[in-house]
Write an enzyme that holds these catalytic residues in place. Structure first.
Site, short mmCIF file in Angstrom:
data_model
loop_
_atom_site.label_atom_id
_atom_site.label_comp_id
_atom_site.label_asym_id
_atom_site.label_seq_id
_atom_site.Cartn_x
_atom_site.Cartn_y
_atom_site.Cartn_z
N TYR A 65 0.94 -1.60 -0.04
CA TYR A 65 0.10 -0.27 0.24
C TYR A 65 0.87 1.37 0.20
CZ TYR A 65 -4.05 -3.76 1.74
OH TYR A 65 -4.85 -4.16 1.67
N HIS A 130 -1.05 -12.20 0.39
CA HIS A 130 -1.48 -11.68 0.25
C HIS A 130 -2.31 -11.84 -1.42
CE1 HIS A 130 -1.91 -6.38 -0.78
NE2 HIS A 130 -3.51 -7.14 -0.29
N1 LIG Z 1 -6.62 -8.77 1.04
C1 LIG Z 1 -6.53 -8.04 0.32
O1 LIG Z 1 -6.05 -8.55 -0.39
C2 LIG Z 1 -7.48 -6.21 0.13
C3 LIG Z 1 -8.41 -5.71 -0.26
C4 LIG Z 1 -8.88 -4.58 -0.99
C5 LIG Z 1 -8.95 -3.97 0.83
N2 LIG Z 1 -7.86 -4.65 2.12
C6 LIG Z 1 -8.24 -3.76 3.42
O2 LIG Z 1 -9.42 -3.48 3.93
C7 LIG Z 1 -9.83 -1.91 3.50
C8 LIG Z 1 -10.96 -1.49 3.82
O3 LIG Z 1 -11.07 -1.64 2.37
P1 LIG Z 1 -11.50 -0.57 1.06
O4 LIG Z 1 -10.13 0.66 2.16
O5 LIG Z 1 -10.28 -1.07 -0.27
O6 LIG Z 1 -12.90 -0.10 0.62
P2 LIG Z 1 -14.15 0.52 1.62
O7 LIG Z 1 -13.67 0.49 3.20
O8 LIG Z 1 -14.79 -0.18 1.23
O9 LIG Z 1 -13.77 1.89 0.76
C9 LIG Z 1 -12.97 2.77 1.57
C10 LIG Z 1 -13.10 4.29 1.06
O10 LIG Z 1 -14.69 4.69 1.28
C11 LIG Z 1 -14.65 6.42 1.51
N3 LIG Z 1 -15.38 6.17 2.74
C12 LIG Z 1 -14.80 5.85 4.02
N4 LIG Z 1 -15.99 5.79 5.04
C13 LIG Z 1 -16.51 6.66 4.15
C14 LIG Z 1 -17.32 7.72 5.12
N5 LIG Z 1 -17.97 7.83 5.94
N6 LIG Z 1 -18.12 9.12 4.38
C15 LIG Z 1 -17.73 8.86 3.50
N7 LIG Z 1 -16.44 7.96 2.30
C16 LIG Z 1 -15.97 6.88 2.97
C17 LIG Z 1 -12.47 6.70 1.54
O11 LIG Z 1 -12.47 7.33 0.19
P3 LIG Z 1 -13.08 8.27 -0.54
O12 LIG Z 1 -12.74 9.49 0.18
O13 LIG Z 1 -11.65 8.44 -1.75
O14 LIG Z 1 -14.38 8.12 -1.66
C18 LIG Z 1 -11.81 5.12 1.82
O15 LIG Z 1 -10.89 5.28 1.39
C19 LIG Z 1 -8.65 -1.67 2.83
O16 LIG Z 1 -8.04 -0.01 3.62
C20 LIG Z 1 -7.56 -2.78 3.37
O17 LIG Z 1 -6.89 -2.11 4.89
C21 LIG Z 1 -7.20 -5.14 1.29
#
Ligand SMILES: NC(=O)c1ccc[n+]([C@@H]2O[C@H](COP(=O)([O-])OP(=O)(O)OC[C@H]3O[C@@H](n4cnc5c(N)ncnc54)[C@H](OP(=O)(O)O)[C@@H]3O)[C@@H](O)[C@H]2O)c1
Length: 355
Positions: A65, A130
Protein backbone atom coordinates in the site's frame (compact mmCIF):
# COMPACT_ATOMS: atom_id res chain seq x y z
CA UNK A 1 -16.38 -0.76 20.61
CA UNK A 2 -17.87 -4.27 20.69
CA UNK A 3 -15.25 -6.97 20.27
CA UNK A 4 -15.27 -10.00 18.02
CA UNK A 5 -12.87 -12.93 18.46
CA UNK A 6 -11.21 -14.00 15.21
CA UNK A 7 -11.80 -17.72 15.57
CA UNK A 8 -8.99 -19.94 16.80
CA UNK A 9 -6.45 -17.12 16.51
CA UNK A 10 -7.97 -15.84 19.76
CA UNK A 11 -7.38 -12.25 18.64
CA UNK A 12 -10.08 -9.97 20.04
CA UNK A 13 -10.69 -7.02 17.73
CA UNK A 14 -13.26 -4.26 17.53
CA UNK A 15 -16.11 -5.25 15.22
CA UNK A 16 -15.08 -2.30 13.05
CA UNK A 17 -11.39 -2.05 12.27
CA UNK A 18 -9.43 0.46 10.26
CA UNK A 19 -8.33 -0.25 6.68
CA UNK A 20 -5.15 1.55 5.72
CA UNK A 21 -4.94 1.00 1.96
CA UNK A 22 -6.16 4.47 0.94
CA UNK A 23 -3.71 6.29 3.21
CA UNK A 24 -0.86 4.76 1.22
CA UNK A 25 -1.76 7.35 -1.43
CA UNK A 26 -1.45 7.06 -5.23
CA UNK A 27 0.59 4.09 -6.37
CA UNK A 28 1.41 1.79 -9.27
CA UNK A 29 2.28 -1.87 -9.08
CA UNK A 30 2.48 -4.67 -11.66
CA UNK A 31 1.84 -2.10 -14.39
CA UNK A 32 -1.49 -0.98 -12.93
CA UNK A 33 -2.74 1.89 -10.80
CA UNK A 34 -3.07 0.37 -7.33
CA UNK A 35 -3.39 3.31 -4.95
CA UNK A 36 -5.76 6.09 -3.99
CA UNK A 37 -5.54 9.78 -4.78
CA UNK A 38 -6.63 12.67 -2.58
CA UNK A 39 -4.74 11.63 0.53
CA UNK A 40 -3.09 13.96 3.02
CA UNK A 41 -0.70 12.37 5.51
CA UNK A 42 -1.60 14.65 8.42
CA UNK A 43 -5.32 13.95 7.86
CA UNK A 44 -4.51 10.25 7.74
CA UNK A 45 -2.63 10.43 11.03
CA UNK A 46 -5.43 12.38 12.70
CA UNK A 47 -7.85 9.72 11.46
CA UNK A 48 -5.73 6.96 12.97
CA UNK A 49 -5.46 8.80 16.27
CA UNK A 50 -9.23 9.41 16.33
CA UNK A 51 -9.76 5.69 15.75
CA UNK A 52 -7.67 4.81 18.82
CA UNK A 53 -9.46 7.47 20.86
CA UNK A 54 -12.81 5.92 19.86
CA UNK A 55 -11.67 2.43 20.94
CA UNK A 56 -10.57 0.86 17.65
CA UNK A 57 -7.75 -1.62 18.11
CA UNK A 58 -7.40 -3.31 14.71
CA UNK A 59 -5.47 -1.75 11.84
CA UNK A 60 -4.97 -3.44 8.48
CA UNK A 61 -2.21 -2.51 6.05
CA UNK A 62 0.14 -4.16 3.51
CA UNK A 63 3.72 -3.76 2.35
CA UNK A 64 2.45 -2.75 -1.06
CA UNK A 65 0.00 0.00 0.00
CA UNK A 66 1.84 3.04 -1.31
CA UNK A 67 5.01 0.88 -1.37
CA UNK A 68 5.41 1.13 2.41
CA UNK A 69 3.83 4.55 2.83
CA UNK A 70 0.73 3.22 4.60
CA UNK A 71 2.89 1.22 7.01
CA UNK A 72 5.05 4.26 7.74
CA UNK A 73 2.01 6.43 8.59
CA UNK A 74 0.72 3.67 10.85
CA UNK A 75 4.22 3.52 12.34
CA UNK A 76 3.81 7.16 13.37
CA UNK A 77 0.66 6.19 15.31
CA UNK A 78 2.46 3.28 16.96
CA UNK A 79 5.10 5.66 18.36
CA UNK A 80 2.46 7.28 20.58
CA UNK A 81 0.24 4.28 21.32
CA UNK A 82 0.66 1.27 23.57
CA UNK A 83 1.64 -1.38 21.03
CA UNK A 84 0.18 -4.30 22.97
CA UNK A 85 -3.29 -2.70 22.85
CA UNK A 86 -3.33 -2.95 19.06
CA UNK A 87 -3.79 -5.71 16.52
CA UNK A 88 -1.78 -4.90 13.41
CA UNK A 89 -2.18 -6.86 10.20
CA UNK A 90 0.10 -6.48 7.21
CA UNK A 91 0.69 -8.53 4.06
CA UNK A 92 3.27 -9.93 1.69
CA UNK A 93 2.96 -11.16 -1.88
CA UNK A 94 2.36 -8.29 -4.28
CA UNK A 95 5.89 -6.92 -4.26
CA UNK A 96 8.63 -9.00 -5.82
CA UNK A 97 11.61 -6.67 -5.76
CA UNK A 98 14.49 -8.38 -7.55
CA UNK A 99 13.54 -11.89 -6.38
CA UNK A 100 12.34 -14.54 -8.85
CA UNK A 101 8.97 -14.58 -7.09
CA UNK A 102 7.30 -12.53 -4.38
CA UNK A 103 6.95 -15.67 -2.23
CA UNK A 104 10.61 -16.60 -2.48
CA UNK A 105 11.57 -17.03 1.22
CA UNK A 106 14.36 -14.44 0.96
CA UNK A 107 11.96 -11.89 -0.45
CA UNK A 108 9.42 -12.72 2.24
CA UNK A 109 12.08 -12.24 4.91
CA UNK A 110 13.11 -8.93 3.36
CA UNK A 111 9.51 -7.73 3.15
CA UNK A 112 8.76 -8.74 6.72
CA UNK A 113 11.85 -6.97 8.09
CA UNK A 114 10.99 -3.88 6.03
CA UNK A 115 7.39 -3.93 7.25
CA UNK A 116 8.58 -4.21 10.88
CA UNK A 117 10.93 -1.31 10.32
CA UNK A 118 8.23 0.80 8.59
CA UNK A 119 5.81 0.11 11.42
CA UNK A 120 8.46 0.54 14.11
CA UNK A 121 7.45 -2.68 15.83
CA UNK A 122 9.02 -6.00 16.78
CA UNK A 123 6.11 -8.11 15.54
CA UNK A 124 2.95 -8.11 13.47
CA UNK A 125 -0.20 -9.70 14.85
CA UNK A 126 -1.52 -11.04 11.54
CA UNK A 127 0.77 -11.60 8.57
CA UNK A 128 -1.18 -12.41 5.43
CA UNK A 129 -0.36 -14.13 2.19
CA UNK A 130 -1.77 -11.28 0.09
CA UNK A 131 -2.52 -13.43 -2.96
CA UNK A 132 -2.68 -17.10 -3.84
CA UNK A 133 -0.17 -17.08 -6.69
CA UNK A 134 2.61 -19.42 -5.59
CA UNK A 135 4.06 -19.99 -9.07
CA UNK A 136 2.70 -21.82 -12.09
CA UNK A 137 2.95 -25.23 -10.37
CA UNK A 138 2.81 -23.87 -6.81
CA UNK A 139 6.56 -24.39 -6.66
CA UNK A 140 6.94 -21.61 -4.06
CA UNK A 141 4.10 -22.74 -1.78
CA UNK A 142 5.84 -25.16 0.59
CA UNK A 143 8.88 -22.96 1.18
CA UNK A 144 6.70 -19.88 1.63
CA UNK A 145 4.64 -21.63 4.30
CA UNK A 146 7.84 -22.87 5.98
CA UNK A 147 9.09 -19.26 6.02
CA UNK A 148 5.85 -18.10 7.67
CA UNK A 149 6.11 -20.80 10.31
CA UNK A 150 9.70 -19.69 11.04
CA UNK A 151 8.54 -16.06 11.42
CA UNK A 152 6.02 -17.29 13.96
CA UNK A 153 8.59 -19.34 15.85
CA UNK A 154 10.83 -16.29 15.98
CA UNK A 155 8.01 -14.22 17.49
CA UNK A 156 7.88 -11.81 14.57
CA UNK A 157 4.40 -12.95 13.52
CA UNK A 158 1.62 -13.98 15.92
CA UNK A 159 -0.97 -15.34 13.49
CA UNK A 160 -0.80 -16.56 9.89
CA UNK A 161 -3.37 -14.97 7.61
CA UNK A 162 -4.41 -15.74 4.08
CA UNK A 163 -6.36 -14.02 1.36
CA UNK A 164 -9.81 -15.51 0.72
CA UNK A 165 -10.98 -16.75 -2.68
CA UNK A 166 -9.92 -14.23 -5.29
CA UNK A 167 -8.18 -13.82 -8.60
CA UNK A 168 -4.58 -12.61 -8.70
CA UNK A 169 -4.87 -8.95 -9.78
CA UNK A 170 -2.98 -9.18 -13.13
CA UNK A 171 -4.97 -12.31 -14.10
CA UNK A 172 -8.26 -10.44 -13.75
CA UNK A 173 -7.39 -8.48 -16.87
CA UNK A 174 -6.88 -11.61 -18.95
CA UNK A 175 -10.01 -13.73 -19.03
CA UNK A 176 -13.34 -14.11 -17.34
CA UNK A 177 -12.80 -16.33 -14.32
CA UNK A 178 -15.26 -18.73 -12.79
CA UNK A 179 -16.07 -18.18 -9.15
CA UNK A 180 -15.90 -21.98 -8.69
CA UNK A 181 -12.22 -21.88 -9.68
CA UNK A 182 -11.51 -19.22 -7.07
CA UNK A 183 -13.09 -21.27 -4.32
CA UNK A 184 -11.35 -24.53 -5.30
CA UNK A 185 -8.04 -22.71 -5.53
CA UNK A 186 -8.59 -21.22 -2.10
CA UNK A 187 -9.39 -24.63 -0.58
CA UNK A 188 -6.32 -26.22 -2.14
CA UNK A 189 -3.80 -23.74 -0.76
CA UNK A 190 -5.61 -23.51 2.55
CA UNK A 191 -4.86 -27.18 3.18
CA UNK A 192 -1.14 -26.31 3.08
CA UNK A 193 -1.19 -22.88 4.71
CA UNK A 194 -3.64 -23.70 7.54
CA UNK A 195 -4.43 -20.03 8.22
CA UNK A 196 -5.93 -18.90 11.50
CA UNK A 197 -7.43 -15.81 9.90
CA UNK A 198 -8.55 -15.16 6.34
CA UNK A 199 -9.34 -11.86 4.71
CA UNK A 200 -12.24 -11.74 2.26
CA UNK A 201 -13.85 -9.13 0.10
CA UNK A 202 -17.52 -8.93 1.00
CA UNK A 203 -20.15 -6.22 0.88
CA UNK A 204 -23.68 -5.52 -0.34
CA UNK A 205 -22.51 -5.98 -3.93
CA UNK A 206 -21.26 -9.52 -3.34
CA UNK A 207 -23.54 -12.23 -4.76
CA UNK A 208 -25.08 -14.22 -1.93
CA UNK A 209 -24.00 -17.88 -1.86
CA UNK A 210 -26.77 -20.23 -0.78
CA UNK A 211 -24.78 -23.48 -1.06
CA UNK A 212 -23.11 -23.90 2.35
CA UNK A 213 -20.41 -26.07 0.73
CA UNK A 214 -19.24 -23.11 -1.35
CA UNK A 215 -19.81 -20.37 1.18
CA UNK A 216 -16.64 -18.93 2.64
CA UNK A 217 -18.28 -17.90 5.91
CA UNK A 218 -19.59 -21.42 6.51
CA UNK A 219 -16.14 -22.79 5.71
CA UNK A 220 -14.56 -20.39 8.22
CA UNK A 221 -17.06 -21.32 10.93
CA UNK A 222 -16.50 -25.04 10.35
CA UNK A 223 -12.73 -24.57 10.69
CA UNK A 224 -12.93 -21.92 13.43
CA UNK A 225 -10.97 -19.51 11.24
CA UNK A 226 -11.36 -15.77 11.85
CA UNK A 227 -12.65 -13.64 8.97
CA UNK A 228 -11.59 -10.07 8.30
CA UNK A 229 -13.98 -8.52 5.78
CA UNK A 230 -12.50 -5.92 3.44
CA UNK A 231 -14.09 -3.35 1.11
CA UNK A 232 -17.22 -3.26 3.31
CA UNK A 233 -18.23 0.14 1.90
CA UNK A 234 -17.68 -1.01 -1.67
CA UNK A 235 -14.83 1.53 -1.68
CA UNK A 236 -17.36 4.35 -1.23
CA UNK A 237 -19.85 3.11 -3.86
CA UNK A 238 -22.38 1.88 -1.30
CA UNK A 239 -22.66 5.32 0.26
CA UNK A 240 -24.36 6.77 -2.83
CA UNK A 241 -21.84 9.59 -2.83
CA UNK A 242 -21.35 9.72 -6.62
CA UNK A 243 -23.63 11.30 -9.20
CA UNK A 244 -24.11 9.03 -12.26
CA UNK A 245 -24.54 12.14 -14.42
CA UNK A 246 -21.19 13.45 -13.24
CA UNK A 247 -19.13 10.35 -12.50
CA UNK A 248 -15.91 10.82 -10.58
CA UNK A 249 -12.69 11.21 -12.53
CA UNK A 250 -9.84 9.55 -10.67
CA UNK A 251 -6.26 10.57 -11.24
CA UNK A 252 -3.31 8.44 -12.24
CA UNK A 253 -2.32 6.01 -9.49
CA UNK A 254 -5.92 5.55 -8.29
CA UNK A 255 -7.11 1.97 -8.87
CA UNK A 256 -10.71 3.13 -9.16
CA UNK A 257 -9.94 4.60 -12.60
CA UNK A 258 -10.03 1.07 -14.05
CA UNK A 259 -13.24 -0.11 -12.37
CA UNK A 260 -16.47 0.15 -14.32
CA UNK A 261 -18.61 0.38 -11.17
CA UNK A 262 -17.47 4.00 -10.88
CA UNK A 263 -18.66 4.80 -14.43
CA UNK A 264 -22.08 6.24 -15.36
CA UNK A 265 -23.79 2.88 -16.01
CA UNK A 266 -22.65 1.27 -12.74
CA UNK A 267 -23.50 4.34 -10.69
CA UNK A 268 -26.91 4.68 -12.32
CA UNK A 269 -27.86 1.07 -11.56
CA UNK A 270 -26.48 1.39 -8.06
CA UNK A 271 -28.44 4.58 -7.36
CA UNK A 272 -31.71 2.86 -8.23
CA UNK A 273 -31.01 0.03 -5.78
CA UNK A 274 -29.66 2.27 -3.02
CA UNK A 275 -32.79 4.44 -3.21
CA UNK A 276 -34.72 1.47 -1.79
CA UNK A 277 -32.18 1.05 1.01
CA UNK A 278 -32.40 4.75 1.84
CA UNK A 279 -36.18 4.67 1.89
CA UNK A 280 -36.07 2.01 4.58
CA UNK A 281 -33.00 2.90 6.68
CA UNK A 282 -32.58 6.66 6.23
CA UNK A 283 -30.76 8.64 3.59
CA UNK A 284 -27.88 10.32 5.38
CA UNK A 285 -24.26 9.26 4.92
CA UNK A 286 -24.10 7.82 8.48
CA UNK A 287 -27.27 5.81 7.76
CA UNK A 288 -25.69 4.35 4.63
CA UNK A 289 -22.42 3.61 6.45
CA UNK A 290 -24.31 1.79 9.18
CA UNK A 291 -26.26 -0.40 6.74
CA UNK A 292 -23.14 -1.25 4.71
CA UNK A 293 -21.00 -2.18 7.73
CA UNK A 294 -23.67 -3.98 9.73
CA UNK A 295 -24.73 -5.96 6.66
CA UNK A 296 -21.18 -7.36 6.54
CA UNK A 297 -20.99 -8.01 10.27
CA UNK A 298 -24.21 -10.03 10.08
CA UNK A 299 -22.48 -12.49 7.75
CA UNK A 300 -20.39 -14.14 10.45
CA UNK A 301 -19.93 -14.19 14.22
CA UNK A 302 -16.22 -15.05 13.73
CA UNK A 303 -15.37 -11.88 11.91
CA UNK A 304 -14.96 -8.15 11.80
CA UNK A 305 -14.81 -5.51 9.07
CA UNK A 306 -11.95 -3.20 8.18
CA UNK A 307 -13.24 0.04 6.71
CA UNK A 308 -10.91 2.32 4.78
CA UNK A 309 -10.75 6.06 5.37
CA UNK A 310 -9.11 9.31 4.32
CA UNK A 311 -9.70 11.49 7.38
CA UNK A 312 -10.97 11.80 10.93
CA UNK A 313 -14.56 12.53 9.88
CA UNK A 314 -14.83 9.29 7.94
CA UNK A 315 -13.26 7.30 10.78
CA UNK A 316 -15.66 8.78 13.34
CA UNK A 317 -18.67 8.11 11.12
CA UNK A 318 -17.63 4.55 10.43
CA UNK A 319 -16.93 3.68 14.06
CA UNK A 320 -20.25 5.22 15.08
CA UNK A 321 -21.94 2.39 13.16
CA UNK A 322 -20.67 -0.14 15.72
CA UNK A 323 -23.24 -1.95 17.83
CA UNK A 324 -26.16 -0.87 15.60
CA UNK A 325 -26.96 -4.36 14.26
CA UNK A 326 -29.42 -5.11 11.52
CA UNK A 327 -32.11 -7.70 12.23
CA UNK A 328 -32.21 -10.92 10.18
CA UNK A 329 -35.21 -9.56 8.32
CA UNK A 330 -33.38 -6.30 7.56
CA UNK A 331 -30.36 -8.21 6.23
CA UNK A 332 -32.65 -10.22 3.99
CA UNK A 333 -34.29 -7.06 2.74
CA UNK A 334 -30.90 -5.58 1.77
CA UNK A 335 -29.91 -8.83 0.10
CA UNK A 336 -33.08 -8.93 -1.99
CA UNK A 337 -32.70 -5.29 -3.05
CA UNK A 338 -29.12 -5.85 -4.20
CA UNK A 339 -29.63 -9.29 -5.79
CA UNK A 340 -28.27 -9.63 -9.33
CA UNK A 341 -26.66 -6.20 -9.44
CA UNK A 342 -23.30 -7.61 -10.59
CA UNK A 343 -24.81 -9.14 -13.72
CA UNK A 344 -26.67 -5.92 -14.42
CA UNK A 345 -23.52 -3.79 -14.22
CA UNK A 346 -21.50 -6.29 -16.30
CA UNK A 347 -17.71 -6.13 -16.66
CA UNK A 348 -15.79 -5.35 -13.51
CA UNK A 349 -12.89 -3.56 -15.16
CA UNK A 350 -13.10 -0.83 -17.76
CA UNK A 351 -12.21 -2.41 -21.12
CA UNK A 352 -12.30 -6.04 -19.94
CA UNK A 353 -14.87 -8.79 -19.58
CA UNK A 354 -13.52 -10.08 -16.29
CA UNK A 355 -15.83 -10.15 -13.27
N1 LIG B 1 -6.60 -8.39 1.47
C1 LIG B 1 -6.73 -7.61 0.46
O1 LIG B 1 -6.23 -7.92 -0.56
C2 LIG B 1 -7.48 -6.32 0.55
C3 LIG B 1 -8.10 -5.80 -0.56
C4 LIG B 1 -8.77 -4.61 -0.41
C5 LIG B 1 -8.83 -3.98 0.81
N2 LIG B 1 -8.21 -4.51 1.88
C6 LIG B 1 -8.24 -3.88 3.22
O2 LIG B 1 -9.59 -3.54 3.52
C7 LIG B 1 -9.66 -2.15 3.82
C8 LIG B 1 -11.02 -1.64 3.45
O3 LIG B 1 -11.23 -1.73 2.05
P1 LIG B 1 -11.10 -0.45 1.11
O4 LIG B 1 -10.38 0.65 1.83
O5 LIG B 1 -10.56 -0.90 -0.18
O6 LIG B 1 -12.62 -0.06 0.84
P2 LIG B 1 -13.82 0.45 1.77
O7 LIG B 1 -13.50 0.32 3.19
O8 LIG B 1 -15.04 -0.23 1.26
O9 LIG B 1 -13.93 1.97 1.35
C9 LIG B 1 -13.00 2.90 1.81
C10 LIG B 1 -13.17 4.24 1.11
O10 LIG B 1 -14.52 4.71 1.18
C11 LIG B 1 -14.53 6.13 1.41
N3 LIG B 1 -15.13 6.32 2.74
C12 LIG B 1 -14.83 5.66 3.88
N4 LIG B 1 -15.58 6.08 4.90
C13 LIG B 1 -16.38 7.03 4.42
C14 LIG B 1 -17.38 7.85 5.00
N5 LIG B 1 -17.72 7.75 6.28
N6 LIG B 1 -18.00 8.76 4.21
C15 LIG B 1 -17.69 8.88 2.90
N7 LIG B 1 -16.74 8.13 2.30
C16 LIG B 1 -16.09 7.20 3.04
C17 LIG B 1 -13.07 6.58 1.37
O11 LIG B 1 -12.66 6.90 0.03
P3 LIG B 1 -13.02 8.30 -0.69
O12 LIG B 1 -13.02 9.35 0.36
O13 LIG B 1 -11.99 8.46 -1.74
O14 LIG B 1 -14.38 8.06 -1.29
C18 LIG B 1 -12.34 5.31 1.77
O15 LIG B 1 -11.02 5.27 1.33
C19 LIG B 1 -8.49 -1.55 3.04
O16 LIG B 1 -8.17 -0.26 3.49
C20 LIG B 1 -7.44 -2.59 3.28
O17 LIG B 1 -6.88 -2.43 4.56
C21 LIG B 1 -7.54 -5.68 1.77
Amino acid sequence: LQKRVLGKSGLAVGEIGIGCWAIGGPDWNLGMPMGWEGVDDENSLRGLQAAVDMGANHFDTADVYGHGHSERILGRLLKTTNRSDLVIGTKVGYFRGTAPHSYHPLNMRNQLETSLSNLGTEYVDIYYFHNLNFGTTDEYLDDAVAAMVRFKEQGKVRVIGQRGPHIYAPDRLKAPAQSDDKYERFLNVTRVICPEVIQVRFNMLTPWITDRKRDIFSWAERHDVGVVINKPLGQGLLLDKYDPLHPPVFGAGDHRSRKSWFGPKGLHILRGRLAQIKARFGSTLPDMVRVALQYCLAATPNGCVVAGFKDETQVAMNLAAAGRDLSTEEVEFVRSVMAGIGQEVGSFFVGSNSK
